[in-house]
Design a protein around this motif. Sequence first.
Motif, PDB file in Angstrom:
ATOM      1  N   ARG A  13      17.946  -7.990  -9.570  1.00  0.00           N
ATOM      2  CA  ARG A  13      16.797  -7.823 -10.455  1.00  0.00           C
ATOM      3  C   ARG A  13      17.130  -8.311 -11.858  1.00  0.00           C
ATOM      4  O   ARG A  13      18.253  -8.135 -12.333  1.00  0.00           O
TER       5      ARG A  13
ATOM      6  N   TYR B 234      19.908  -4.817  -6.786  1.00  0.00           N
ATOM      7  CA  TYR B 234      18.667  -4.780  -5.993  1.00  0.00           C
ATOM      8  C   TYR B 234      18.826  -3.848  -4.801  1.00  0.00           C
ATOM      9  O   TYR B 234      19.835  -3.881  -4.084  1.00  0.00           O
TER      10      TYR B 234
ATOM     11  N   LYS C  33      14.258   3.637  -3.086  1.00  0.00           N
ATOM     12  CA  LYS C  33      14.500   4.395  -4.303  1.00  0.00           C
ATOM     13  C   LYS C  33      15.987   4.694  -4.482  1.00  0.00           C
ATOM     14  O   LYS C  33      16.775   4.656  -3.544  1.00  0.00           O
ATOM     15  N   CYS C  34      16.359   5.038  -5.714  1.00  0.00           N
ATOM     16  CA  CYS C  34      17.702   5.518  -6.012  1.00  0.00           C
ATOM     17  C   CYS C  34      17.916   6.840  -5.276  1.00  0.00           C
ATOM     18  O   CYS C  34      16.983   7.628  -5.094  1.00  0.00           O
TER      19      CYS C  34
ATOM     20  N   CYS D 159      13.119   9.016 -14.593  1.00  0.00           N
ATOM     21  CA  CYS D 159      13.386   7.652 -14.133  1.00  0.00           C
ATOM     22  C   CYS D 159      12.412   7.178 -13.053  1.00  0.00           C
ATOM     23  O   CYS D 159      12.154   7.896 -12.080  1.00  0.00           O
TER      24      CYS D 159
ATOM     25  N   GLN E 203      13.020   4.975 -10.906  1.00  0.00           N
ATOM     26  CA  GLN E 203      13.759   4.673  -9.683  1.00  0.00           C
ATOM     27  C   GLN E 203      14.165   5.939  -8.914  1.00  0.00           C
ATOM     28  O   GLN E 203      14.732   5.841  -7.831  1.00  0.00           O
TER      29      GLN E 203
ATOM     30  N   ARG F 221      14.462   9.263  -6.590  1.00  0.00           N
ATOM     31  CA  ARG F 221      14.089   9.335  -5.166  1.00  0.00           C
ATOM     32  C   ARG F 221      12.737   9.992  -4.924  1.00  0.00           C
ATOM     33  O   ARG F 221      12.069   9.703  -3.932  1.00  0.00           O
TER      34      ARG F 221
ATOM     35  N   LEU G 260       8.581   0.432  -7.959  1.00  0.00           N
ATOM     36  CA  LEU G 260      10.005   0.176  -7.732  1.00  0.00           C
ATOM     37  C   LEU G 260      10.570  -0.884  -8.669  1.00  0.00           C
ATOM     38  O   LEU G 260      11.780  -0.948  -8.874  1.00  0.00           O
ATOM     39  N   ASP G 261       9.728  -1.731  -9.203  1.00  0.00           N
ATOM     40  CA  ASP G 261      10.232  -2.838 -10.022  1.00  0.00           C
ATOM     41  C   ASP G 261      10.357  -2.467 -11.493  1.00  0.00           C
ATOM     42  O   ASP G 261      10.534  -3.332 -12.343  1.00  0.00           O
TER      43      ASP G 261
ATOM     44  N   LEU H 287      12.169  -0.106 -14.703  1.00  0.00           N
ATOM     45  CA  LEU H 287      13.183   0.773 -15.273  1.00  0.00           C
ATOM     46  C   LEU H 287      12.771   0.938 -16.725  1.00  0.00           C
ATOM     47  O   LEU H 287      12.598  -0.067 -17.428  1.00  0.00           O
TER      48      LEU H 287
ATOM     49  N   ILE I  25      21.595   1.348  -9.754  1.00  0.00           N
ATOM     50  CA  ILE I  25      21.016   2.573  -9.215  1.00  0.00           C
ATOM     51  C   ILE I  25      21.858   2.946  -8.000  1.00  0.00           C
ATOM     52  O   ILE I  25      22.580   2.101  -7.450  1.00  0.00           O
TER      53      ILE I  25
ATOM     54  N   TYR J 206      22.681   3.813  -4.196  1.00  0.00           N
ATOM     55  CA  TYR J 206      22.216   3.602  -2.827  1.00  0.00           C
ATOM     56  C   TYR J 206      23.436   3.268  -1.981  1.00  0.00           C
ATOM     57  O   TYR J 206      24.500   2.927  -2.525  1.00  0.00           O
TER      58      TYR J 206
END
Length: 312
Positions: free
Chosen positions: A4, A32, A36-37, A44, A46, A48, A54-55, A57, A87, A89
Amino acid sequence: MLVRVSYGTAITMGLIKAKLMARPTTAYLMTYWSGKCSNDCAFCAQARTSKANLDRLSRVTWPAFELEEVVKALPNGRFGRICLQTINYPGMLDDVFVLLKAFKPLKLPISVSITPVDSETLERFRALGVDYVGVGLDVASERLFKTLKPDFKWEEMWRFAKDVIDVLGEGKAFVHVIVGLGETDRELIETFERAYSLGADVSLFAFTPLNGTRLENLSPPGLERYRRIQLARWLVENSLMDRILLEGDEIAGFDLDGLNVPPSVFSTHGCPACNRPYYNERPKREPYNFPFLPEKGYVEETLTRLGSRRPR
């Protein structure tokens, strides 16, 4: 592999055709992930449980591009550094190493903002060109921390800051602090004191309410309060705590007599070459963090106003 790119960075690199009000001097990139985080920070987009896009921050849009395309276009931006946001994941750290190896031939200094990792990982970061690490404390109040950042521990973040300093050196850990999450001025000042006594630095952000987050209905901080906090941070950094006049838990004024306060106090304070334009604010409004040095007249007027109050 996708990465991103912040909207302003993408424009500067030539990946998007649009106008800029302020050119970013750092390339702001983000790992990327299609979901979600795994963490659930209340502020935030991002997080969960967030229902935000989603795009995003903060208030910035981060479109995704192929890594090869990004690496090829980065020199077009004439950036002073790369700042990689992350983030959480599955496999995030593996992705970070892939990205750092891809960026290394560009010979740009790199900052990484990441959740706590061990010292061995920090050593590997350093070998790949990372010279600063952002520590996402975010919440300057220990009493609010667990509620707003439920997946982290207050002392864990401070230990991570110390680990960064031990590996990268004094001043190389930037403790991120968001103003406007319900903390008091005193709590902010105490957080600044702890960071600087540790050998870290502090980067300030203004809380930005985002639709779909747990704090979507919380108001952002007032501009004057934010200016007081910016000035307080500078005073703490320069061991001038006694110049901050507190009334209870709030700043009532400052004693600025004889001080040469630089205009940079009201600009973005972060890693070298970081100006973070309009990350927390709309372009047509006065920015919380100026992406350039504000005019001398503005600075003098603001300092006079901030320093004119005294405790009742």
